[in-house]
Write an enzyme that holds these catalytic residues in place. Structure first.
Site, short mmCIF file in Angstrom:
data_model
loop_
_atom_site.label_atom_id
_atom_site.label_comp_id
_atom_site.label_asym_id
_atom_site.label_seq_id
_atom_site.Cartn_x
_atom_site.Cartn_y
_atom_site.Cartn_z
N GLY A 280 -26.94 28.68 3.82
CA GLY A 280 -28.39 28.16 2.72
C GLY A 280 -29.75 27.97 3.57
N ASP B 83 -26.91 19.82 -2.36
CA ASP B 83 -25.76 18.91 -2.83
C ASP B 83 -24.95 19.29 -1.41
OD1 ASP B 83 -23.64 17.92 -3.73
OD2 ASP B 83 -23.46 19.70 -5.18
N SER B 84 -25.15 18.18 -0.45
CA SER B 84 -24.36 18.51 1.45
C SER B 84 -23.18 17.72 1.36
CB SER B 84 -25.50 18.53 1.71
OG SER B 84 -26.22 17.60 2.38
N ASP C 287 -18.38 22.72 -5.24
CA ASP C 287 -16.95 22.36 -6.26
C ASP C 287 -17.83 22.89 -7.84
OD1 ASP C 287 -18.94 19.68 -7.04
OD2 ASP C 287 -18.49 19.13 -4.65
N PRO D 214 -21.48 20.76 9.19
CA PRO D 214 -22.18 22.20 8.67
C PRO D 214 -23.07 21.45 8.59
CG PRO D 214 -19.37 21.43 7.80
CD PRO D 214 -19.87 20.52 8.69
#
Lengths: 286, 286
Positions: free
Chosen positions: B144, B162-163, B92, B169
């Site tokens: 990642g 920042d998951s 985002d 996922p």
């Protein structure tokens, strides 16, 4: 529970804020209408028991420690040596319990207008009333505003306004005039603290007004402390302290002894840090 | 929105935690299923726009500043002089925006597996992507974990995970093995930070495991910082930092310059205080 929007859940809708929270409930344990308000108690699935007044979450077993600790320990530890403490509202006795942990307090008076709240706490929230038999505790069930007016001038060290929202029975507790009456009964060096709603929803409205009104009522210093409160609107709450001839914005965490207080949330370091407001609040409060 | 339990509201139910939050919505702006997840964007009544991934609130316009500031500034200011920053997830671009406020950062790479998240941010959350054209920013859309494995040893100053939650996922980002790989790419003195869920719901589970796993992965110090986050489960969230050859539990707020960061929530004082955990968390974490 047929009036609930999700079957099997207690939902509180914060209409003006376009948000809602819900807790999964197993059973309704109490549903009465007292002289003052509608009182419900539920058994929830994961938050223990839940008390609801006029449709608003008052407390749950699981997260009330946040609110009750923050309504009590910042004010008492800012004062430093309170002997006489008064709680207006607080009928669930959770704040009373926290105050009574302070050994140097000699007398605590709790004045709630609605005895049914305390009856419900006695029946369904044993952890909150566990210190009620302390000989230092006095429980009165009458109008808090009238009680304050009848109270001797400069006789109270710490005054805690542990009320519901500023609508319904608690409306009078959010008016400037009431703050002046509170100021009168505090000793010099006295501290008052009031629950002041959500930093996210109410900084520019309720919090700002309350702080200004405290100043108008004669208090020399004011401090708002934000804290998490999962089951209140926005999950983020606050209390606001005011000092009569003392500085509630000053606090030295190294001087506060807290080992005996059996704390779950409050630390002196956190108290100190809460005195530095998040920048967005500082901006709104001017 | 016919699959929603309350008509006209987006509701996220946290089944295992017996709680739910809801936001009043006016319109659904996007509903797509990418290669990785179900992505929705709503216009809410009071929280601005809302992004939802696989039914979970990712962010709203109104309260994302809390999460994004806390995922960024504690780690960067603990490090002191980060030049190369890497963000895993964060599609985002809200974390990227906060990182780019730090003038001494020379290069930031954001690696999110799902470009649709960034596309949605570009289309519906202009405030989050406003710094994306900064020449220091590199946006990649790939796995990642693989990216970390291909990255040079000891080449990164600050690594931000920042998951989404540790299912779907992002599952691989919460495993010990991944933390070891992260440790490898950090320079000595490097700091990593990972979102670590709710202090109320996850202290004894996700937070405790993550901290232990960080230790097992070779990090010498670990610090968990709680912060309010109204639209996440329980309204209370946390990030956990780990230091490679540095002490993330030590922080001197007087040395941190933050005037240029345009902050809404973070203050160095708050950062310092968050390092002293609430007693209930300390007890559970041992």
């Amino acid at each position: 529970m047929s009036d609930q929007p999700i079957e099997g859940w207690f939902t509180e809708v914060f209409d003006r804020h376009g948000s809602a929270i819900a807790l999964k409930v197993q059973e309704k344990l109490l549903d009465i209408t007292s002289e003052y308000q509608h009182l419900e108690v539920y058994q929830t699935e994961t938050y223990g028991r839940l008390m609801v007044l006029d449709g608003c979450v008052m407390l749950t077993d699981r997260d009330n420690f946040l609110y009750h600790e923050m309504m009590t320990h910042p004010a008492l530890l800012t004062h430093g040596a309170p002997r006489r403490v008064v709680i207006i509202g607080g009928g669930d006795c959770g704040t009373l319990k926290e105050v009574l942990k302070h050994e140097r307090v000699e007398h605590v008076t709790q004045i709630d207008i609605d005895e049914e709240v305390t009856n419900a706490a006695r029946q369904f929230f044993p952890a909150l009333v566990e210190r009620n038999d302390d000989p230092r505790a006095e429980l009165l069930f009458e109008d808090g505003v009238k009680w304050v007016d009848a109270c001797d001038e400069e006789s109270v060290d710490v005054l805690i306004i542990d009320s519901t929202d500023p609508v319904g029975p608690a409306e009078g507790l959010f008016k400037t005039d009431f703050l002046k009456r509170c100021h009168r009964i505090l000793k010099p060096g006295g501290v008052m603290v009031q629950q002041s709603e959500s930093p996210l929803y109410h900084t520019e409205t309720i919090i700002k007004s309350l702080r200004e009104d405290m100043g108008s009522a004669g208090f020399e210093s004011v401090a708002t402390l934000p804290f998490p409160q999962p089951t209140y609107p926005s999950g983020w709450w606050s209390c606001t302290m005011a000092g009569k001839g003392c500085d509630v914005t000053a606090f030295d965490p190294t001087t506060a002894r807290t080992e005996h207080l059996e704390l779950e949330y409050y630390t002196p370091e956190l108290h100190k840090a809460a005195l530095t407001l998040p920048p967005f609040m500082k901006r709104h409060l001017g």
